[in-house]
Design an enzyme around this catalytic site. Structure first.
Site, mmCIF file in Angstrom:
data_model
loop_
_atom_site.group_PDB
_atom_site.id
_atom_site.type_symbol
_atom_site.label_atom_id
_atom_site.label_comp_id
_atom_site.label_asym_id
_atom_site.label_seq_id
_atom_site.Cartn_x
_atom_site.Cartn_y
_atom_site.Cartn_z
ATOM 1 N N ARG A 161 -18.788 -0.859 -2.718
ATOM 2 C CA ARG A 161 -18.141 -0.155 -3.821
ATOM 3 C C ARG A 161 -17.323 -1.182 -4.598
ATOM 4 N NH1 ARG A 161 -12.810 2.897 -3.979
ATOM 5 N NH2 ARG A 161 -12.912 3.758 -6.072
ATOM 6 N N HIS A 205 -10.951 1.333 -12.427
ATOM 7 C CA HIS A 205 -10.031 1.153 -11.301
ATOM 8 C C HIS A 205 -8.762 0.497 -11.857
ATOM 9 C CE1 HIS A 205 -9.988 0.892 -6.653
ATOM 10 N NE2 HIS A 205 -8.769 0.577 -7.050
ATOM 11 N N GLU A 235 -8.854 7.248 -8.352
ATOM 12 C CA GLU A 235 -7.501 7.755 -8.109
ATOM 13 C C GLU A 235 -6.716 8.090 -9.368
ATOM 14 O OE1 GLU A 235 -5.415 5.163 -5.420
ATOM 15 O OE2 GLU A 235 -6.861 5.478 -3.817
ATOM 16 N N ASN A 269 -10.270 8.959 -1.032
ATOM 17 C CA ASN A 269 -9.513 7.836 -0.466
ATOM 18 C C ASN A 269 -8.350 8.407 0.329
ATOM 19 O OD1 ASN A 269 -11.203 6.353 -2.092
ATOM 20 N ND2 ASN A 269 -9.596 5.580 -3.459
ATOM 21 N N TYR A 328 -5.114 7.444 3.165
ATOM 22 C CA TYR A 328 -4.341 6.419 3.867
ATOM 23 C C TYR A 328 -3.302 6.949 4.854
ATOM 24 C CZ TYR A 328 -6.597 2.946 0.996
ATOM 25 O OH TYR A 328 -7.554 2.147 0.431
ATOM 26 N N GLU A 388 -12.461 5.032 0.315
ATOM 27 C CA GLU A 388 -11.486 4.040 0.786
ATOM 28 C C GLU A 388 -10.763 4.594 1.999
ATOM 29 O OE1 GLU A 388 -8.484 2.646 -1.990
ATOM 30 O OE2 GLU A 388 -9.970 2.460 -3.585
HETATM 31 C C1 FCB Z 1 -5.602 2.566 -3.243
HETATM 32 C C2 FCB Z 1 -6.276 1.773 -4.334
HETATM 33 C C3 FCB Z 1 -6.843 0.476 -3.874
HETATM 34 C C4 FCB Z 1 -5.952 -0.207 -2.855
HETATM 35 C C5 FCB Z 1 -5.537 0.740 -1.764
HETATM 36 C C6 FCB Z 1 -4.676 0.135 -0.695
HETATM 37 O O1 FCB Z 1 -4.653 3.408 -3.802
HETATM 38 O O2 FCB Z 1 -7.337 2.507 -4.900
HETATM 39 O O3 FCB Z 1 -7.078 -0.302 -5.013
HETATM 40 O O4 FCB Z 1 -4.916 -0.821 -3.467
HETATM 41 O O5 FCB Z 1 -4.890 1.828 -2.308
#
Ligand code: FCB
Length: 471
Positions: A105, A148, A193, A319, A321, A377
């Site tokens: 990607r 992006h 995002e 994505n 985290y 992600e």
């Molecule tokens: C996301 C972004 C990516 C990277 C990660 C850690 O928010 O899409 O570019 O910075 O976080």
């Protein structure tokens, strides 16, 4: 279920401990990840890796401007050189292929491929053509993100995402890219995002262009989503064989107590993080609770906009985290209440794989038209060091294993998840945190540009090799 996911990290389950495959990463035998059609790849983004910001006619982007502004990025870092991928792309693709990764990607830098009058910049376009052709030769599935975050500065000078016209300029850009690159792209994502672009860029100013006003954030979001909705039919027309979608970062919000006020606060956290984007895309409307959180911030919406935004999608990129634990702020909002004693990463983000599973299963209930999902992600930053030529990124190995277990649980609960991209292929420019935070499965020494494959990448490669060898 919650306990199952975290148990995976602590000890190998008995099902795998006697297997020759047993290692700290390899998924258990019954994991959906063993399916050969579950795409496993890695992700990057143009500004974070390319460098070469002045080369071959590339114009400035808002991130060039922002990172050059004192105090905006840790240590004053900028993306001027980054991983020098613009010059080292062939070796980087060889590295990707040597790890056996099946998907890549990447994103296109808008200011590299179009001039201010909307004319193509051939040299910039050729860079992506070469790259995509090479991926095709190697049999690697390409997911291309059009935006992006590196908006051309000349568009920001005319109001950026606060200006409705930017949405139409984006559709022109999508038109040019899909005419030029048709046949080389497997999946197009319009935006990465939009929450970050709108909220961090225009709502709290942590990202470029650095404006801070909730009203700006909701209007910028509307124009971003409109840009997406205008681009989808254009991409379909020019490149019918590819998949079309968008990438959203989602956040899990949990309540600090059982009180109704804290429960409401957690709900509002998820409304602004998830429903703000997913409701317009999948239901064609903004969640009204958003305006309880941010009163008086309703964006200007013209007739037909919501239908445009809700254009059908072939896939939704997710994505994920971390989670955020919140309590009521005593008014109509929430405040963060960081939990003590939980595992965190170099970013300070809590490691919380269950959040990914719970959000995915929740979306399936909320949206009856939820498209097939790719995790576009997931990953973590750690302060990785090369010692004797090796990087032993133990926490990342465990993180990836636990999050992939959470994805497997979501699949088993009926969510159609088709693939997963590690963030990131290599250490890179982590926006406002510069080069200090290392998210890569490959280490980058920024003084020499030497790449060193971390232990996590070796284990992913080992798993992919085993999977491929299976009959
Ligand atoms: C996301 C972004 C990516 C990277 C990660 C850690 O928010 O899409 O570019 O910075 O976080």
């Amino acid at each position: 279920m919650a306990n199952d996911a975290s148990a995976v990290s602590d000890a190998p389950s008995s099902a795998v401990s006697n297997s020759p495959l047993a290692d700290p990463f390899t998924p258990p035998a019954d994991s959906s990840l063993w399916r050969k059609n579950f795409l496993l790849g890695a992700a990057t983004a143009s500004y974070q890796i390319e460098g070469a910001v002045d080369e071959d006619g590339r114009l400035p982007s808002i991130w060039d401007t922002f990172s050059a502004t004192p105090g905006k990025v840790l240590a004053g870092d900028t993306g001027a050189v980054a991983c020098d991928h613009y010059h080292r792309w062939e070796a980087d693709i060889d590295m990707l292929a040597s790890l056996g990764l099946e998907g890549y990607r990447l994103s296109i830098a808008w200011p590299r491929v179009m001039d201010a009058a909307g004319r193509p910049n051939r040299k910039g376009l050729d860079f992506y053509k070469r790259l995509l052709n090479r991926l095709k030769e190697k049999g690697i599935t390409s997911f291309v993100t059009l935006y992006h975050w590196d908006l051309p500065q000349h568009l920001e000078d005319r109001g950026g995402w606060l200006n409705r016209d930017t949405a139409y300029r984006f559709a022109d850009y999508a038109d040019l890219m899909s005419r030029e690159l048709a046949g080389t792209v497997d999946a197009w994502a319009t935006l990465n995002e939009p929450w970050c672009s709108a909220y961090l860029g225009y709502g709290n100013g942590h990202h470029a262009p650095g404006l801070a006003n909730d009203r700006f954030a909701t209007q910028a979001m509307h124009h971003l989503l409109l840009a997406h909705g205008l681009a989808i039919p254009v991409l379909r027309g020019n490149d019918p064989a590819s998949q079309k979608g968008i990438v959203a970062n989602i956040g899990r919000g949990t309540a600090n107590s059982d009180s109704a006020a804290d429960q409401r606060a957690a709900h509002l956290f998820e409304v602004q993080h998830n429903a703000w984007i997913l409701d317009p895309l999948l239901k064609g409307e903004y969640p009204q609770d958003l305006f309880e959180l941010w009163p008086g911030t309703e964006p200007l919406v013209l007739d037909g906009d919501m239908q445009t935004i809700a254009a059908p999608l072939d896939f939704l990129g997710i994505n994920y985290y971390f989670r955020t634990n919140v309590a009521s702020d005593g008014a109509h909002g929430f405040r963060d209440v960081p939990l003590e004693g939980v595992e965190r990463t170099q970013m300070g983000w809590e490691v919380f794989p269950d959040g990914l599973r719970d959000l995915l299963t929740g979306f399936k209930k909320t949206y009856n038209n939820l498209p097939p999902i790719y995790i576009t992600e997931n990953g973590m930053a750690s302060d990785d060091k090369v010692i004797d030529g090796h990087v032993d990124d133990t926490q990342r190995i465990s993180f990836l294993k636990r999050h992939l277990a959470a994805v497997d649980q979501a699949i088993k609960a009926g969510v159609d998840v088709r693939g997963y991209f590690l963030w990131s292929l290599m250490d890179n420019f982590e926006w406002a945190f510069g080069y200090e935070r290392r998210f890569g499965v490959v280490h980058v020494d920024y003084s020499t540009q030497k790449r060193t494959v971390k232990r996590s990448a070796e284990l992913v490669a080992k798993f992919l090799k085993e999977r491929k060898a299976r009959v």
